[in-house]
Design an enzyme around this catalytic site. Structure first.
Site, PDB file in Angstrom:
ATOM      1  N   VAL A 177      -4.018   2.405   0.287  1.00 16.83           N
ATOM      2  CA  VAL A 177      -4.528   1.637  -0.846  1.00 16.83           C
ATOM      3  C   VAL A 177      -3.355   1.047  -1.626  1.00 16.83           C
ATOM      4  O   VAL A 177      -2.220   1.521  -1.521  1.00 16.83           O
ATOM      5  CB  VAL A 177      -5.438   2.482  -1.772  1.00 16.83           C
ATOM      6  CG1 VAL A 177      -6.652   2.994  -1.019  1.00 16.83           C
ATOM      7  CG2 VAL A 177      -4.679   3.628  -2.392  1.00 16.83           C
ATOM      8  N   THR A 193       0.811  -1.221   0.000  1.00 12.93           N
ATOM      9  CA  THR A 193       0.000   0.000   0.000  1.00 12.93           C
ATOM     10  C   THR A 193       0.845   1.271   0.000  1.00 12.93           C
ATOM     11  O   THR A 193       2.017   1.265   0.357  1.00 12.93           O
ATOM     12  CB  THR A 193      -0.939   0.024   1.227  1.00 12.93           C
ATOM     13  OG1 THR A 193      -0.165   0.039   2.417  1.00 12.93           O
ATOM     14  CG2 THR A 193      -1.872  -1.183   1.230  1.00 12.93           C
ATOM     15  N   ASP A 194       0.185   2.355  -0.385  1.00 14.05           N
ATOM     16  CA  ASP A 194       0.845   3.662  -0.353  1.00 14.05           C
ATOM     17  C   ASP A 194       0.469   4.383   0.940  1.00 14.05           C
ATOM     18  O   ASP A 194      -0.128   3.789   1.840  1.00 14.05           O
ATOM     19  CB  ASP A 194       0.484   4.481  -1.598  1.00 14.05           C
ATOM     20  CG  ASP A 194      -1.008   4.779  -1.710  1.00 14.05           C
ATOM     21  OD1 ASP A 194      -1.754   4.642  -0.705  1.00 14.05           O
ATOM     22  OD2 ASP A 194      -1.438   5.168  -2.811  1.00 14.05           O
ATOM     23  N   SER A 195       0.787   5.655   1.027  1.00 14.56           N
ATOM     24  CA  SER A 195       0.533   6.414   2.259  1.00 14.56           C
ATOM     25  C   SER A 195      -0.957   6.598   2.549  1.00 14.56           C
ATOM     26  O   SER A 195      -1.330   6.928   3.667  1.00 14.56           O
ATOM     27  CB  SER A 195       1.222   7.779   2.187  1.00 14.56           C
ATOM     28  OG  SER A 195       0.705   8.523   1.103  1.00 14.56           O
ATOM     29  N   GLU A 196      -1.802   6.363   1.556  1.00 12.89           N
ATOM     30  CA  GLU A 196      -3.255   6.479   1.746  1.00 12.89           C
ATOM     31  C   GLU A 196      -3.883   5.149   2.171  1.00 12.89           C
ATOM     32  O   GLU A 196      -5.085   5.078   2.385  1.00 12.89           O
ATOM     33  CB  GLU A 196      -3.920   6.966   0.451  1.00 12.89           C
ATOM     34  CG  GLU A 196      -3.467   8.346   0.015  1.00 12.89           C
ATOM     35  CD  GLU A 196      -3.844   9.418   1.017  1.00 12.89           C
ATOM     36  OE1 GLU A 196      -4.988   9.396   1.522  1.00 12.89           O
ATOM     37  OE2 GLU A 196      -2.989  10.271   1.311  1.00 12.89           O
TER      38      GLU A 196
END
Length: 133
Positions: free
Chosen positions: A15, A10-13
């Protein structure tokens, strides 16, 4: 093939990072060959990506279980086109849910000579395996 989304995906969001969908597709393709006790290459040649068309629908997120589905769109002498879709089939909460599509791709692979990288015929064994998808 099925896989779960982990923090590393996942990324920082929270997702799935967009490039990871391509990794999931590659793993599904490789796993298909591995289950047949075959590597997706031989002494003469190897599959290489020629082109990719990708569509992102709904982002997948941490803990979800994804299912990668693969179909043959076209199989020729020196190339193959695969259509792959990724569906979310289970949330992290493990509650029942209706599967939904998160990603789709059309990927064209050529089979090339290991030394010259010029196109060569896809070996019969690989064609037979690909036709079984």
């Amino acid at each position: 093939m099925r896989c779960r989304v982990y923090y590393e995906d996942t990324d920082s969001e929270g997702v799935v990072y967009h490039a990871n969908y391509l990794k999931y597709c590659e793993r599904a393709r490789s796993e298909f060959f591995f289950k047949q006790n075959v590597l997706p290459e031989n002494e003469e040649g190897v599959f290489v990506i020629r082109s990719i068309k990708a569509d992102f629908f709904t982002p997948a997120s941490l803990g979800q279980v994804l299912e990668i589905r693969t179909q043959i769109k076209e199989l020729r002498k020196v190339f193959v086109v695969l259509f792959q879709e990724i569906y979310c089939i289970q949330n992290a909460s493990l509650e029942p849910m209706k599967p939904f599509k998160v990603f789709a791709s059309e990927i064209k692979f050529g089979f090339v000579n290991r030394s010259t990288y010029s196109p060569i015929a896809i070996p019969k064994l690989f064609k037979e395996l690909l036709n079984a998808i």
